[in-house]
Structure formats: structure tokens, C-alpha cells
Write an enzyme that holds these catalytic residues in place. Structure first.
Site, short mmCIF file in Angstrom:
data_model
loop_
_atom_site.label_atom_id
_atom_site.label_comp_id
_atom_site.label_asym_id
_atom_site.label_seq_id
_atom_site.Cartn_x
_atom_site.Cartn_y
_atom_site.Cartn_z
N GLY A 85 8.66 1.22 8.97
CA GLY A 85 7.66 2.22 9.38
C GLY A 85 7.43 2.20 10.89
N GLU A 86 7.13 3.39 11.42
CA GLU A 86 6.87 3.51 12.86
C GLU A 86 5.51 2.94 13.26
OE1 GLU A 86 7.50 7.65 13.81
OE2 GLU A 86 9.62 7.28 14.22
N LYS A 87 4.68 2.53 12.29
CA LYS A 87 3.41 1.91 12.68
C LYS A 87 3.69 0.68 13.52
CE LYS A 87 -0.28 -0.59 10.68
NZ LYS A 87 0.29 -1.77 11.15
N HIS A 98 4.02 1.38 2.23
CA HIS A 98 5.22 0.70 1.73
C HIS A 98 5.90 1.53 0.64
CE1 HIS A 98 2.84 -3.03 2.90
NE2 HIS A 98 3.96 -3.20 3.57
N SER A 127 -2.33 -0.07 6.43
CA SER A 127 -1.94 -1.42 6.79
C SER A 127 -2.49 -2.38 5.75
CB SER A 127 -2.54 -1.78 8.16
OG SER A 127 -2.48 -3.17 8.36
N SER A 128 -1.76 -3.46 5.50
CA SER A 128 -2.24 -4.48 4.55
C SER A 128 -3.54 -5.09 5.06
CB SER A 128 -1.20 -5.58 4.40
OG SER A 128 0.02 -5.01 4.02
N HIS A 187 0.86 -1.19 0.00
CA HIS A 187 0.00 0.00 0.00
C HIS A 187 0.90 1.23 0.00
CE1 HIS A 187 1.06 0.16 4.22
NE2 HIS A 187 0.59 -1.07 4.39
#
Ligand code: PAF
Length: 279
Positions: free
Chosen positions: A146-148, A36, A184-185, A33
Site C-alpha cells: 500500500g502507498e500509505k 489489507h 492502519s492497524s 483491516h
């Protein structure tokens, strides 16, 4: 854009690439997504060559069902990478785990025991194992995360230190949809009702941040629990405020420490996580 399926083919291509050129790497599990793509764009800007891997790593799933349901969208992933990515590495399970499909046990000094680690047993050993293996194959100069997945990012930095690897880990900010939902995927598995409700996750984190300077952590926790208590669609799994160095949840703020709030929520079987800097 070149696509490699075998470790040996990727490595012989990379061997021709001059040693003093920098190589940027973005490991993924596919279902790509815009979050990325932002990592891959950054890897392209900051390096002479960039590699993206697409590998759904079996050892980081604590539930077989999640591994089976994980979206596998290779053809559309490859289309999305066109124009941004130089090399794509799409290994089979046998290429990554030639002997046995299992995780190395790491000592992450407790970083892996809280939050995601407490709810997903063995998850971070699986992540550490696959990322170490990918780093040893690709030998990147810089790798982008990523910081997620802030806890994952912290643990990967720890793994690099423990294993003495020379890659530089680059933190990248969370990419969000216009309504605030972290990309998010897993979002593609949400029903229309769940998707409509999901922005409340980030709104709650923003409220936690607004309360943080003046309120006790117990009051912030109560606000979050009350927000989700009667929600018909989203169920709170955990909400924690943790020191970003140790990732240990706390109920007491200490001066000079830096905190983040972390949340995990279920929309039926889809698990969504998010986090926010508090100070
Ligand atoms: O964040 C992910 O997509 C995965 O955990 C990673 C880092 C690619 C390892 O499989």
C-alpha cells in the site's frame, strides 16, 4: 484456505504449483483491516494463486514497547481472510530467523535516511531483511504494497533491484475510512477522542495539496505547523515535501519533479502516518 506454519511445508506445497502459474503475495504483520483486504483481493484477481503472510517482524521495531503493544489478532485475521486468500503463511520467529534475529545492512542510497528512517533507526533494514527472506521463501510473481507506507514501498523496490529478485512490486492506493483517516492497524489503539480528531491529518494534507501550485513550501509547512500547534490530542512529529524518486525533503520546487507530502503525528503513544501526491 490453507494455513502453513513451516517454511518447508509451504515450499513443498508451492513446488507442486505449476511454474508458469502466477503467484500473488501480500506480506502483512496481521491486525488486518479493509486496506489489507483490498491488497489481497487484487492479488486474487491478478494471479492464479495468492499467499498472505502474517508475521510481526521484530527487527523492524526500534522500540521494544511498540513490538510488545503491536496488536496480535491471529484468529480474527484468519476469519477475515476467508474467501479472499488461498494460502496463509504464519511463521514463527525461528522459521524466519533460523540463526540470529538481526537485520542485514542495506545501502538504499539515502532513501532510508529521511522521514520514517530518520525517526525510526534501523527500521528499513529490518523491513528489507524480512521482505527479502519472505520473497525468497514464497518466490511470488507479484507482491502488493500500500502507498500509505510510501517510503517503505520505494525502499522495497530498491531492495528488489539491489538483490536482483524477479518479483514485480505493485503499488496500491491508500484505503481510507469515510472521514479520510488512512486505514492502519494502529487506528484500533486510538481512544474515542483521538479517533474523532484523527481525520485532521488527511484534511491537512489536502490543504497542502491545494496550496502546492501557488505557494512556497515554507508557507505550506507553516500552515501544517499552525494546524497542530494548539491541538490538544495530536502532536506533529514531522511534515515534509519530498521528491518521490529520492525521498529527500525539499524547500524548493523544481519543474518536472514529482512531489508528495508526508506526515507523522502522535496521538499519545500511537504514531500515525499518511501522505499525498502533490503534482
Ligand atoms: O507494512 C508492513 O506491514 C510490514 O512492514 C511488512 C511489509 C509486512 C514487513 O514486515
Amino acid at each position: 484456505m490453507k494455513v502453513f506454519y513451516k517454511v518447508s511445508e509451504l515450499q513443498s506445497y508451492l513446488a507442486k504449483f505449476k511454474q508458469n502459474n502466477s503467484l500473488g503475495f501480500v506480506p502483512t504483520m496481521g491486525a488486518l483491516h479493509a486496506g489489507h483486504i483490498s491488497l489481497i483481493k487484487r492479488a486474487k484477481q491478478e494471479n492464479e494463486l495468492n499467499v498472505t503472510s502474517i508475521f510481526v517482524n521484530p527487527t523492524q521495531f526500534d522500540k521494544e514497547e511498540d513490538l510488545i503493544k503491536y496488536p496480535k489478532t491471529l484468529n480474527s485475521d484468519l476469519e477475515k481472510l476467508q474467501g479472499y486468500c488461498d494460502l496463509v503463511f504464519v511463521p514463527s520467529v525461528e522459521e524466519i530467523y533460523p540463526e540470529v534475529v538481526s537485520s542485514k545492512q542495506f545501502n538504499f542510497n539515502g532513501l532510508d535516511k529521511t522521514m520514517e528512517g530518520a525517526f525510526r533507526k534501523g527500521h528499513f533494514d529490518g523491513v528489507g531483511t524480512v521482505v527479502k527472506r519472505l520473497f525468497e521463501i514464497v518466490e511470488p510473481t507479484k507482491a502488493y504494497f500500500g502507498e500509505k507506507d510510501f517510503q517503505q514501498l520505494t525502499i522495497i523496490k530498491k531492495m528488489v533491484e539491489l538483490e536482483g529478485l524477479s518479483v514485480e512490486i505493485i503499488d496500491c492506493p491508500i484505503e481510507r475510512e469515510k472521514d479520510g483517516l488512512a486505514m492502519s492497524s494502529r487506528n484500533q489503539r486510538l481512544t474515542a477522542d483521538q479517533r474523532a480528531e484523527a481525520p485532521i491529518i488527511f484534511k491537512t494534507l489536502q490543504m497542502a495539496r491545494a496550496m502546492f501550485p501557488d505557494k512556497e513550501i515554507s508557507a505550506i509547512r507553516k500552515m501544517v505547523e499552525d494546524t497542530f500547534k494548539n491541538n490538544p490530542v495530536l502532536k506533529l512529529e514531522y511534515f515534509e515535501i519530498a521528491d518521490i524518486e529520492t525521498l529527500q525533503p525539499t524547500d524548493q520546487k523544481i519543474d518536472n519533479k514529482t512531489y508528495r507530502a508526508f506526515i507523522a503525528v502522535f496521538a499519545d503513544t500511537v504514531r500515525l502516518i499518511d501522505n499525498i501526491a502533490l503534482n
